[in-house]
Design a protein around this motif. Structure first.
Motif, mmCIF file in Angstrom:
data_model
loop_
_atom_site.group_PDB
_atom_site.id
_atom_site.type_symbol
_atom_site.label_atom_id
_atom_site.label_comp_id
_atom_site.label_asym_id
_atom_site.label_seq_id
_atom_site.Cartn_x
_atom_site.Cartn_y
_atom_site.Cartn_z
ATOM 1 N N PHE A 113 0.836 -1.208 0.000
ATOM 2 C CA PHE A 113 0.000 0.000 0.000
ATOM 3 C C PHE A 113 0.869 1.256 0.000
ATOM 4 N N GLN A 114 1.894 1.288 0.863
ATOM 5 C CA GLN A 114 2.745 2.478 0.946
ATOM 6 C C GLN A 114 3.483 2.717 -0.364
ATOM 7 N N THR A 115 3.986 1.662 -0.951
ATOM 8 C CA THR A 115 4.703 1.802 -2.219
ATOM 9 C C THR A 115 3.782 2.360 -3.295
ATOM 10 N N TYR A 116 2.567 1.862 -3.350
ATOM 11 C CA TYR A 116 1.617 2.343 -4.354
ATOM 12 C C TYR A 116 1.169 3.778 -4.051
ATOM 13 N N LEU A 117 0.821 4.053 -2.794
ATOM 14 C CA LEU A 117 0.270 5.358 -2.439
ATOM 15 C C LEU A 117 1.279 6.498 -2.603
ATOM 16 N N ARG A 118 2.577 6.188 -2.498
ATOM 17 C CA ARG A 118 3.596 7.230 -2.683
ATOM 18 C C ARG A 118 3.644 7.704 -4.132
ATOM 19 N N GLU A 119 3.149 6.904 -5.074
ATOM 20 C CA GLU A 119 3.136 7.277 -6.483
ATOM 21 C C GLU A 119 1.826 7.946 -6.906
ATOM 22 N N VAL A 120 0.859 7.980 -6.027
ATOM 23 C CA VAL A 120 -0.426 8.599 -6.340
ATOM 24 C C VAL A 120 -0.280 10.114 -6.293
ATOM 25 N N ARG A 121 -0.862 10.788 -7.268
ATOM 26 C CA ARG A 121 -0.865 12.250 -7.299
ATOM 27 C C ARG A 121 -2.162 12.754 -6.675
ATOM 28 N N PRO A 122 -2.153 13.958 -6.138
ATOM 29 C CA PRO A 122 -3.399 14.503 -5.576
ATOM 30 C C PRO A 122 -4.529 14.564 -6.608
ATOM 31 N N THR A 123 -4.193 14.807 -7.860
ATOM 32 C CA THR A 123 -5.230 14.863 -8.894
ATOM 33 C C THR A 123 -5.843 13.490 -9.160
ATOM 34 N N ASP A 124 -5.109 12.417 -8.844
ATOM 35 C CA ASP A 124 -5.650 11.062 -9.038
ATOM 36 C C ASP A 124 -6.787 10.756 -8.075
ATOM 37 N N LEU A 125 -6.869 11.474 -6.971
ATOM 38 C CA LEU A 125 -7.877 11.201 -5.943
ATOM 39 C C LEU A 125 -9.083 12.125 -6.027
ATOM 40 N N LEU A 138 -6.364 -0.974 -4.630
ATOM 41 C CA LEU A 138 -5.972 -1.564 -3.342
ATOM 42 C C LEU A 138 -6.542 -2.974 -3.199
ATOM 43 N N THR A 139 -7.782 -3.176 -3.635
ATOM 44 C CA THR A 139 -8.392 -4.515 -3.581
ATOM 45 C C THR A 139 -7.597 -5.489 -4.429
ATOM 46 N N ARG A 140 -7.224 -5.070 -5.623
ATOM 47 C CA ARG A 140 -6.456 -5.946 -6.513
ATOM 48 C C ARG A 140 -5.115 -6.324 -5.883
ATOM 49 N N ARG A 141 -4.453 -5.353 -5.260
ATOM 50 C CA ARG A 141 -3.150 -5.623 -4.648
ATOM 51 C C ARG A 141 -3.268 -6.558 -3.442
ATOM 52 N N VAL A 142 -4.329 -6.419 -2.666
ATOM 53 C CA VAL A 142 -4.538 -7.339 -1.537
ATOM 54 C C VAL A 142 -4.789 -8.748 -2.056
ATOM 55 N N ASN A 143 -5.621 -8.875 -3.069
ATOM 56 C CA ASN A 143 -5.943 -10.199 -3.600
ATOM 57 C C ASN A 143 -4.730 -10.885 -4.213
ATOM 58 N N VAL A 144 -3.816 -10.119 -4.801
ATOM 59 C CA VAL A 144 -2.583 -10.707 -5.314
ATOM 60 C C VAL A 144 -1.736 -11.216 -4.152
ATOM 61 N N THR A 145 -1.726 -10.482 -3.055
ATOM 62 C CA THR A 145 -0.919 -10.857 -1.897
ATOM 63 C C THR A 145 -1.412 -12.135 -1.231
ATOM 64 N N ILE A 146 -2.730 -12.318 -1.142
ATOM 65 C CA ILE A 146 -3.267 -13.468 -0.405
ATOM 66 C C ILE A 146 -3.818 -14.553 -1.333
ATOM 67 N N ALA A 147 -3.496 -14.500 -2.615
ATOM 68 C CA ALA A 147 -3.998 -15.493 -3.577
ATOM 69 C C ALA A 147 -3.692 -16.893 -3.071
ATOM 70 N N PRO A 148 -4.556 -17.836 -3.220
ATOM 71 C CA PRO A 148 -5.781 -17.936 -4.011
ATOM 72 C C PRO A 148 -7.029 -17.416 -3.291
ATOM 73 N N SER A 149 -6.909 -17.007 -2.042
ATOM 74 C CA SER A 149 -8.069 -16.442 -1.336
ATOM 75 C C SER A 149 -8.384 -15.065 -1.898
ATOM 76 N N GLN A 150 -9.573 -14.580 -1.592
ATOM 77 C CA GLN A 150 -10.010 -13.297 -2.116
ATOM 78 C C GLN A 150 -10.623 -12.441 -1.009
ATOM 79 N N VAL A 151 -10.414 -11.142 -1.117
ATOM 80 C CA VAL A 151 -11.051 -10.161 -0.250
ATOM 81 C C VAL A 151 -12.208 -9.579 -1.044
#
Length: 162
Positions: A113-125, A138-151
């Motif tokens: 999350f921190q790695t991704y959020l540091r690249e986010v621009r204020p205009t992206d939000l 964020l959902t996609r990144r969590v699901n990749v981390t805990i695969a094969p389970s899903q959030v």
């Protein structure tokens, strides 16, 4: 005699036409009877299937897993003042076994999350579309981390851009 033959042929065709009409009416009645019976049969069984669905146990309530609060500086252009993003999220999970898989992976998720959020621009939000894209990413990144389970979803508890 020729007149006689013509009259016999004329009378011979009339009963044949009336027999055809009678056969067609009987066939139409048979089709309606069979169709009505089949329709009633289907309706009775659909009602029973509906009752079975009503008897099914209600779905289990989702389980929510807290992720530690994150504070990151956002990606801004040169010469712009530094902006910070404070975010607090909760993961929505369907089953308890998935919670057991998420808990040891929370430090890894915080890092991702921190790695991704540091690249986010204020205009992206900006706007609801920006928030939706952030949530999906964020959902996609969590699901990749805990695969094969899903959030099921990543839910925002708090978002602050300063």
């Amino acid at each position: 005699m020729a007149d006689n033959e013509v009259s016999e042929e004329g009378t011979g065709e009339a009963p044949a036409k009336s027999k055809r009409k009678l056969i067609m009416i009987a066939a139409a009645a048979a089709v309606l009877l069979v169709g009505g019976g089949a329709g009633g049969y289907v309706m009775l069984f659909k009602k029973k299937d509906h009752d079975k669905v009503a008897e099914a146990p209600p779905p289990s309530k989702p389980i929510f897993v807290d992720v530690p609060e994150l504070l990151v500086n956002m990606n801004v252009g040169p010469g712009e003042r530094i902006q910070y993003l404070k975010i607090k999220v909760v993961l929505e999970v369907k089953d308890q076994p998935v919670v057991a898989q998420i808990t040891p992976n929370i430090p890894r998720m915080v890092d991702i999350f921190q790695t991704y959020l540091r690249e986010v621009r204020p205009t992206d939000l900006q706007g609801s579309a920006g928030m939706f894209r952030l949530k999906e990413e964020l959902t996609r990144r969590v699901n990749v981390t805990i695969a094969p389970s899903q959030v099921s979803a990543v839910l925002f508890k708090e978002i602050l851009v300063q």
